[in-house]
Design an enzyme around this catalytic site. Structure first.
Site, mmCIF file in Angstrom:
data_model
loop_
_atom_site.group_PDB
_atom_site.id
_atom_site.type_symbol
_atom_site.label_atom_id
_atom_site.label_comp_id
_atom_site.label_asym_id
_atom_site.label_seq_id
_atom_site.Cartn_x
_atom_site.Cartn_y
_atom_site.Cartn_z
ATOM 1 N N TYR A 1 -15.434 -0.175 8.677
ATOM 2 C CA TYR A 1 -13.996 0.088 8.853
ATOM 3 C C TYR A 1 -13.597 -0.088 10.324
ATOM 4 C CZ TYR A 1 -9.781 3.126 8.841
ATOM 5 O OH TYR A 1 -8.523 3.668 8.990
ATOM 6 N N ILE B 1 -1.212 -2.021 -5.753
ATOM 7 C CA ILE B 1 -1.898 -2.552 -6.940
ATOM 8 C C ILE B 1 -1.849 -1.555 -8.093
ATOM 9 C CG2 ILE B 1 -3.485 -4.320 -6.074
ATOM 10 C CD1 ILE B 1 -5.604 -2.083 -5.874
ATOM 11 N N ARG B 2 -1.474 -0.303 -7.797
ATOM 12 C CA ARG B 2 -1.353 0.703 -8.863
ATOM 13 C C ARG B 2 -0.120 1.549 -8.591
ATOM 14 N NH1 ARG B 2 -2.742 5.180 -5.902
ATOM 15 N NH2 ARG B 2 -3.863 4.548 -4.068
ATOM 16 N N GLY C 1 0.852 -1.198 0.000
ATOM 17 C CA GLY C 1 0.000 0.000 0.000
ATOM 18 C C GLY C 1 0.881 1.238 0.000
HETATM 19 C C1 AKB Z 1 -10.871 7.824 8.081
HETATM 20 O O1 AKB Z 1 -11.388 8.951 8.195
HETATM 21 O O2 AKB Z 1 -11.491 6.812 7.726
HETATM 22 C C2 AKB Z 1 -9.416 7.684 8.447
HETATM 23 C C3 AKB Z 1 -9.229 7.249 9.859
HETATM 24 C C4 AKB Z 1 -9.544 8.183 10.965
HETATM 25 O O3 AKB Z 1 -8.803 6.160 10.105
HETATM 26 N N1 AKB Z 1 -8.725 8.905 8.206
#
Ligand code: AKB
Length: 315
Positions: A143, A36-37, A9
């Site tokens: 996330y 990957i790029r 990355g």
């Molecule tokens: C996001 O905003 O998703 C990131 C983080 C705080 O991990 N910058």
């Protein structure tokens, strides 16, 4: 023999600057950039580059064996805003890539791993001010869930298999060399581009939304400091809280106005506002201070000046 490092990355927001800094420290041929790029010109011209997918175990293993890699920095990830749009892709990228590097370390193919976590591991039930290292963690984003699970796995691999994995819960990172992709904290970068281009900006977060933030130079310094710290000093093997600056869009706009007097801001909060509201407004990083002597250099004023200077130079 020189330490050999693989950065997966390497063309992203953190990866680019980390690769450049590590190449300066260890020599360009000892730091292999993988993505990957292809990345920006500065990155591509600064040393060896390989194309590979972070979720492809065989491809990563081949690179580790070919270059006789000692340490891996896994910087590939799908960030908060994008992962809400593609939940399964986000989960797959964030988790599979982590298992790949943890398993390479477990099988003694590399000796040390860095993996980035985030303030997104916290959630609406977490105390928001000076959020402690250990507290309630009930993330509500894809996330955040992936980062929190990742932290549990890092600690598990350390305890169970002795893997030397190190991690930081990054706040929102502010930089000018490479654009971020798909984060909730990205407004704090966009605002600088727009301030210079059109002297006005519409923020997708509301004016009073305070979030923990950090200038990229500090984040790179922290990452390198943690990786250099003696293993016996490290009491956290999930991920370290890391404090820097904390500000709202309104406070940032006021700071920019000191440099660009006719700059103006307005607010049109979107779905990212809901994400931001679940995150801390400031972070207690006592453990990082104690274990590896962490201290940030950039406050709001210094960061604002550095961003405007950097972007103007790049234009
Ligand atoms: C996001 O905003 O998703 C990131 C983080 C705080 O991990 N910058």
């Amino acid at each position: 023999m020189a330490l050999k490092t693989l950065i997966i990355g390497a063309c992203g927001q953190i990866g680019t600057e980390l690769t450049l800094s590590l190449r300066e420290k260890y020599g360009k041929d000892n730091v292999i950039a993988v993505d990957i790029r292809e990345g920006n010109e500065e990155l591509m011209q600064s040393g060896p580059f390989e194309t590979a997918d972070a979720t492809d175990y065989k491809a990563i293993e081949d690179l580790v064996m070919h270059y006789e890699i000692d340490e891996i920095y896994l910087m590939a990830a799908m960030l908060s805003a994008t992962a809400e749009k593609f939940p399964m892709r986000g989960w797959h990228l964030n988790m599979d890539s982590l298992f790949n590097v943890l398993n390479l370390a477990k099988d003694k193919k590399v000796s040390k791993v860095f993996w980035p976590s985030s303030i997104a591991v916290f959630g609406p039930s977490t105390p928001q001010d000076q959020t402690p290292q250990t507290t309630i963690m009930e993330p509500t984003t894809v996330y955040g869930i992936s980062k929190q699970s990742g932290e549990r796995w890092c600690e598990y691999y350390h305890k169970k298999y002795g893997v030397d994995v190190r991690s930081i819960r990054y706040p929102g990172l502010i930089s000018y060399k490479t654009a971020p992709g798909g984060g909730t904290t990205d407004y704090a970068i966009e605002i600088f581009h727009e301030a210079l281009a059109s002297k006005k900006y519409t923020s997708f977060l509301s004016e009073e939304t305070a979030l923990p933030m950090m200038f990229m130079d500090d984040a790179i310094k922290a990452t390198m400091q943690l990786m250099d710290a003696p293993a016996e000093n490290l009491s956290i093997r999930s991920s370290y809280n890391l404090g820097g600056i904390s500000f709202t869009p309104k406070q940032l706009a006021e700071e920019i106005k000191k440099e660009i007097a006719d700059f103006s801001i307005d607010y049109a909060p979107d779905f990212r506002q809901d994400i931001a509201e679940t995150w801390p407004s400031s972070i207690d990083d006592t453990f990082a201070q104690k274990d590896w002597k962490w201290k940030h250099d950039f406050d709001l004023q210094k960061m604002t000046k550095a961003m405007l200077r950097g972007l103007k130079k790049q234009a």
